[in-house]
Design a protein around this motif. Sequence first.
Motif, mmCIF file in Angstrom:
data_model
loop_
_atom_site.group_PDB
_atom_site.id
_atom_site.type_symbol
_atom_site.label_atom_id
_atom_site.label_comp_id
_atom_site.label_asym_id
_atom_site.label_seq_id
_atom_site.Cartn_x
_atom_site.Cartn_y
_atom_site.Cartn_z
ATOM 1 N N SER A 128 0.814 -1.219 0.000
ATOM 2 C CA SER A 128 0.000 0.000 0.000
ATOM 3 C C SER A 128 0.847 1.268 0.000
ATOM 4 N N SER A 129 2.124 1.130 0.270
ATOM 5 C CA SER A 129 2.995 2.309 0.219
ATOM 6 C C SER A 129 3.300 2.692 -1.231
ATOM 7 N N ALA A 134 10.699 2.040 0.253
ATOM 8 C CA ALA A 134 10.208 1.454 1.513
ATOM 9 C C ALA A 134 10.299 -0.072 1.440
ATOM 10 N N VAL A 135 9.952 -0.617 0.298
ATOM 11 C CA VAL A 135 10.035 -2.080 0.135
ATOM 12 C C VAL A 135 11.486 -2.527 0.304
ATOM 13 N N LEU A 180 2.340 -4.200 -10.096
ATOM 14 C CA LEU A 180 2.734 -3.775 -8.745
ATOM 15 C C LEU A 180 3.433 -4.922 -8.010
ATOM 16 N N THR A 181 2.876 -6.119 -8.126
ATOM 17 C CA THR A 181 3.471 -7.280 -7.451
ATOM 18 C C THR A 181 4.860 -7.574 -8.026
ATOM 19 N N SER A 182 4.989 -7.458 -9.337
ATOM 20 C CA SER A 182 6.297 -7.718 -9.956
ATOM 21 C C SER A 182 7.338 -6.735 -9.435
ATOM 22 N N GLU A 183 6.978 -5.468 -9.389
ATOM 23 C CA GLU A 183 7.935 -4.452 -8.929
ATOM 24 C C GLU A 183 8.341 -4.695 -7.478
ATOM 25 N N MET A 184 7.342 -5.041 -6.670
ATOM 26 C CA MET A 184 7.622 -5.234 -5.240
ATOM 27 C C MET A 184 8.439 -6.514 -5.028
ATOM 28 N N GLY A 185 8.074 -7.578 -5.745
ATOM 29 C CA GLY A 185 8.793 -8.849 -5.608
ATOM 30 C C GLY A 185 10.243 -8.701 -6.034
ATOM 31 N N ARG A 186 10.440 -8.027 -7.156
ATOM 32 C CA ARG A 186 11.805 -7.818 -7.661
ATOM 33 C C ARG A 186 12.620 -7.017 -6.633
ATOM 34 N N THR A 187 12.014 -5.999 -6.082
ATOM 35 C CA THR A 187 12.724 -5.153 -5.115
ATOM 36 C C THR A 187 13.064 -5.941 -3.854
ATOM 37 N N MET A 188 12.146 -6.790 -3.420
ATOM 38 C CA MET A 188 12.428 -7.609 -2.230
ATOM 39 C C MET A 188 13.619 -8.533 -2.491
ATOM 40 N N VAL A 189 13.624 -9.173 -3.648
ATOM 41 C CA VAL A 189 14.723 -10.100 -3.947
ATOM 42 C C VAL A 189 16.046 -9.345 -3.961
ATOM 43 N N LYS A 190 16.062 -8.228 -4.660
ATOM 44 C CA LYS A 190 17.334 -7.490 -4.773
ATOM 45 C C LYS A 190 17.800 -7.005 -3.403
ATOM 46 N N SER A 191 16.854 -6.534 -2.609
ATOM 47 C CA SER A 191 17.291 -5.969 -1.332
ATOM 48 C C SER A 191 17.660 -7.065 -0.327
ATOM 49 N N MET A 192 17.024 -8.198 -0.406
ATOM 50 C CA MET A 192 17.362 -9.259 0.561
ATOM 51 C C MET A 192 18.652 -9.977 0.180
ATOM 52 N N ALA A 387 10.941 0.735 10.891
ATOM 53 C CA ALA A 387 9.633 0.069 10.881
ATOM 54 C C ALA A 387 8.509 1.101 10.982
ATOM 55 N N ARG A 388 8.720 2.118 11.781
ATOM 56 C CA ARG A 388 7.707 3.175 11.937
ATOM 57 C C ARG A 388 7.541 3.937 10.619
ATOM 58 N N ASP A 389 8.672 4.202 9.987
ATOM 59 C CA ASP A 389 8.639 4.939 8.717
ATOM 60 C C ASP A 389 7.839 4.174 7.660
ATOM 61 N N VAL A 390 8.108 2.874 7.533
ATOM 62 C CA VAL A 390 7.399 2.078 6.515
ATOM 63 C C VAL A 390 5.925 1.937 6.908
ATOM 64 N N ALA A 391 5.668 1.762 8.192
ATOM 65 C CA ALA A 391 4.285 1.564 8.634
ATOM 66 C C ALA A 391 3.428 2.788 8.324
ATOM 67 N N ARG A 392 3.958 3.978 8.538
ATOM 68 C CA ARG A 392 3.110 5.151 8.251
ATOM 69 C C ARG A 392 2.844 5.277 6.763
ATOM 70 N N LYS A 393 3.820 4.861 5.963
ATOM 71 C CA LYS A 393 3.616 4.938 4.511
ATOM 72 C C LYS A 393 2.610 3.901 4.017
ATOM 73 N N SER A 394 2.342 2.884 4.852
ATOM 74 C CA SER A 394 1.447 1.792 4.448
ATOM 75 C C SER A 394 -0.013 2.081 4.772
ATOM 76 N N ILE A 395 -0.264 3.124 5.514
ATOM 77 C CA ILE A 395 -1.638 3.394 5.990
ATOM 78 C C ILE A 395 -2.429 4.129 4.908
ATOM 79 N N VAL A 396 -3.671 3.676 4.714
ATOM 80 C CA VAL A 396 -4.497 4.249 3.643
ATOM 81 C C VAL A 396 -5.713 4.936 4.270
#
Length: 765
Positions: A128-129, A134-135, A180-192, A387-396
């Motif tokens: 949702s961010s 953030a991802v 959106l899922t592709s972008e987020m999944g790719r970013t997770m893989v690269k960052s992890m 964690a706080r930074d990402v959490a606030r960005k996730s709120i809709v």
Amino acid sequence: MKWIYSVSLAVTLAMQPALADELFGPHPLTPEARDAFVTDLLTKMTLDEKIGQLRLISVGPDNPKEAIRDMIQHGQVGAIFNTVTRQDIRAMQDQVMQLSRLKIPLFFAYDVVHGQRTAFPIPLGVASSWDLDAVAQVGRISAYEAADDGLNMTWAPMVDVTREPRWGRGSEGFGEDTYLTSEMGRTMVKSMQGKSAADRYSVMTSVKHFAAYGAIEGGRDYNTVDMSPQRLFQDYLPPYKAALDAGSGGVMVALNSLNGMPASADSWLLKDVLRDDWQFKGITISDHGAIKELIKHGVASDPQDAVRVALKSGVNMSMSDEYYSKYLPGLVKRGAVSEQEIDDAVRHVLNVKYDMGLFNDPYSHLGPKDSDPVDTNAESRLHRAEARDVARKSIVLLKNRLETLPLKKSGTIALIGPLADNQRDIIGSWSAAAVAKQAVTLRQGMLNATAGKATLLYAKGANISDDKGIVDFLNLYEQAVDTDARSPQQLLDDAVATAKKADVVVLAIGEARGMAHEASSRTDITTPPNQLKLLAALKATGKPVVVVLMNGRPLALVKEYQQSDALLETWFSGTEGGNAIADVLFGDYNPSGKLPSSFPRSVGQIPIYYNHLNTGRPYNFEKPNKYTSHYYDAANGPLFPFGYGLSYTRFTVSPVKLSSSVMPRNGTVNASVTVTNRGDRDGATVVQLYLRDQVASISRPVKELKGFKRVMLKAGESQTVTFPIDVDALKFWNARMQQVAEPGKFSVMIGLDSATTQDAEFTYL
Ligand code: BGC
């Protein structure tokens, strides 16, 4: 040469350290060096040792540590999961190094899905961010904390696209959209994985669940998936491919069947698509017990048959069942499985161990013993600020009537609801090693934010559910839901009395985390009735009511929408959730999240998703007509569309400017809009680009997300956002299963959600 292996031989060889010591580094982390090393190692292994490498064991009641010690000694295990402290991991690796013949290091894995020690918001929240930074933050810190605990691999990211709010596991993924899922999944893989999975603070990822688990019929977990090849390739497969192209070392095979074939028995999926077409070089891992389940799926007659089918179909490693170990020796003996096939599977296991750097240093993620943390759960090991930074960005923000929000830090606020002061639920399901006691509840977050400036009253108001069946289900394996001893009426009366003393009510309702989890499918996606009764009673007090939702799926929120003055979707927001939500409630952070899934009005509308086909009789709400595609007993369309989310400020989007009205073959067109913050608060929003192929050889969706950009604008500020559109964005799988971009007109739609856009068009030549 074939080895005939026996326990006595193993004992003799264990006394020959030279054979094993030559395995260890330094080994250059190149594919060539790895292949030579693994080829050589395979020649030294007995059949039993090879088969041992294919076994992935979960430490738990079925496999206590002592039993595993014995298996390790005899080379009967390749990797371990569910062991999450350096001490435990070190002890097991020590056993390999001291007791086993070849000393092939174990790797250690865990479900690090949204943080290891620090819980970040659940992935649906992170999605949702719409913020790839953030991802990446979530990925980097999750990997850091996991590697710091000695882990080498994570069963993440989950990139199962889903249009099924009934499915509890949507909480683990990034929503309904392919792009959106592709972008987020790719970013997770690269960052992890970082630069290399061998780095001290990286872990290897294992993308899951391959494939199309999110499309299970009726949203009932583990159910059947059946879909056209076009839909599979266009909508469901791209996120896995994106994550694998980003370098993921692993893939977890789905539990479901796809077009009649259980994924663990699907050589087309695991070999033709994954290995041949996509050139995947990493490891495939079955999901928990999936090989056994081939018998129940009805594609294997008995355990041996199941093992034969799975191995031959391309499942390299078997998670949490003993079938490979038990039955492969016999299958090889009678020629039903060749040693070459075993070698192929083992090669993948050894390859990933090599890539994890374990042959350079089996203790690479452990460090020296005296560096182990004295307290595994030490506060200093958490990453609260991030964690706080990402959490606030996730709120809709879904509704804000008459600017009810932000709240003032003065007067009296009544905080009510079963989720208002709950540390367990806020961290969400699959929260790895996160400790609920370290989570900040909403109550604590609001106390922190108001610190003496406002009076905060609290009442629980209701339990999560008054349905005994549901509560028993949630408490099946652990005491997950505490039921207040007071009667529902007493709880309600207390809440109403509390609300009456306040200027405003903040009501935290929704789901317990166990309601949005594996095996937690629902037929009803509303907030439980007792919580809705509480909402109605509070509304009746006449006080302004701010509803704070905590949940792990799109819910049908008609009542909440009607009866609240402001509505905030906070998902399960993690260890720092309470502080993050308070930041938004009091305006210390201006909400910027956007929904990664459409929110239906009722379960009867499912599946409802923004990128549907037009049909021959599209419904037009401005000119309703009986013989069009709609329901006559309800309003049509979702309650909240994909990409939707409000702000405390007001943004406008200019008409779209195209760099050209034609796109030459394989060329590019740039589409630009100017976004302006017309309010008097700074804030961020997400600009979204959608395309539609107006006329094609098959029917194409009314719109598809093809780009997005999160922009931060000061009050009064404008920014021009430009999306380059290239031929890849126009491609689709045609009736002959060719991926093509067809000439013709394309609509360009740019907006701050999927429903309200500025439109233009160009012609692809
Ligand atoms: C889930 C996987 C998970 C595995 C290990 C299975 O039940 O389907 O997603 O990675 O368990 O915990």
